[in-house]
Write an enzyme that holds these catalytic residues in place. Sequence first.
Site, short mmCIF file in Angstrom:
data_model
loop_
_atom_site.label_atom_id
_atom_site.label_comp_id
_atom_site.label_asym_id
_atom_site.label_seq_id
_atom_site.Cartn_x
_atom_site.Cartn_y
_atom_site.Cartn_z
N GLU A 3 1.50 -2.86 1.18
CA GLU A 3 1.34 -3.85 0.42
C GLU A 3 2.44 -4.45 -0.50
O GLU A 3 2.87 -3.74 -1.38
CB GLU A 3 -0.06 -4.02 -1.04
N ASN A 22 6.06 -7.84 -8.99
CA ASN A 22 6.11 -8.27 -11.27
C ASN A 22 7.03 -8.94 -10.96
O ASN A 22 8.21 -9.00 -11.72
CB ASN A 22 6.09 -6.77 -11.83
N HIS A 38 -3.57 1.00 2.59
CA HIS A 38 -2.51 0.74 2.67
C HIS A 38 -1.37 1.62 1.48
O HIS A 38 -1.92 2.33 1.24
CB HIS A 38 -2.80 -1.16 1.95
N GLU A 62 -4.50 6.51 -4.33
CA GLU A 62 -5.72 5.50 -4.04
C GLU A 62 -6.63 5.41 -3.88
O GLU A 62 -6.34 6.10 -2.58
CB GLU A 62 -5.07 4.35 -4.44
N HIS A 65 1.73 3.46 -4.14
CA HIS A 65 0.85 5.16 -3.67
C HIS A 65 -0.10 4.55 -1.97
O HIS A 65 0.86 3.68 -1.55
CB HIS A 65 -0.96 4.77 -4.00
N ARG A 74 6.78 -1.85 -4.44
CA ARG A 74 7.12 -2.47 -5.40
C ARG A 74 8.22 -3.66 -5.20
O ARG A 74 9.47 -2.41 -4.96
CB ARG A 74 7.45 -2.00 -7.19
#
Length: 146
Positions: free
Chosen positions: A62, A66, A5, A123, A80, A9
Site C-alpha cells: 500500500e 498524504n 499488505h 495492523e 505497518h 508513505r
Amino acid sequence: MKFLHTMIRVGDLDRSLHFFCDILGLAEVRRMENEKGRYTLVYLAAPADIEEAKSTGAPTIELTYNWDEHEYLGGRNFGHLAFAVDDIYDVCSRLQKAGVTINRPPRDGHMAFVRTPDEISIELLQKGKPLEPKEPWASAQNIGVW
C-alpha cells in the site's frame, strides 16, 4: 491469519509508481482517493499475485500519499504490516495476556494496532464483517502511537 499488505508513505506518488511499476514490475490493482482526509492509497501487487490481489485485496504493498506531506524523516515513511484474523477480540486478548500493548484497541470490532519489540506497527483486521463492539474493547482508549 493471512498476510494482507505493507504500507509505505511516499512523498511523490508519480515517482514512486514509476519505481514500483515501471522499473520493479509491480502492478496497480486498486486505488482510493480521500478528499476529506487528503490522501491517496494505491495498492500494488507482484506479477504472480495480481489475480489474487484483485479478488481478495492481498497480498499487496500500500503506497500512502498524504497530499500535504512530502518528506518523511526517521523512518516515518514505513507504515505497518497488516494481517486479517479470524477473531480480532481473541487475538487481541491473547496478545495482551502475553504482555503486548494494544495501542489501538478494536473498539469497532474491525481494526487494532500493536507494535513489535522494535516498534514496527502491526495492523490487525477482522476477516469479513466487523464483529459487534463489546467490552472491554468498546471503551478501551488508545495507548501510545502506532
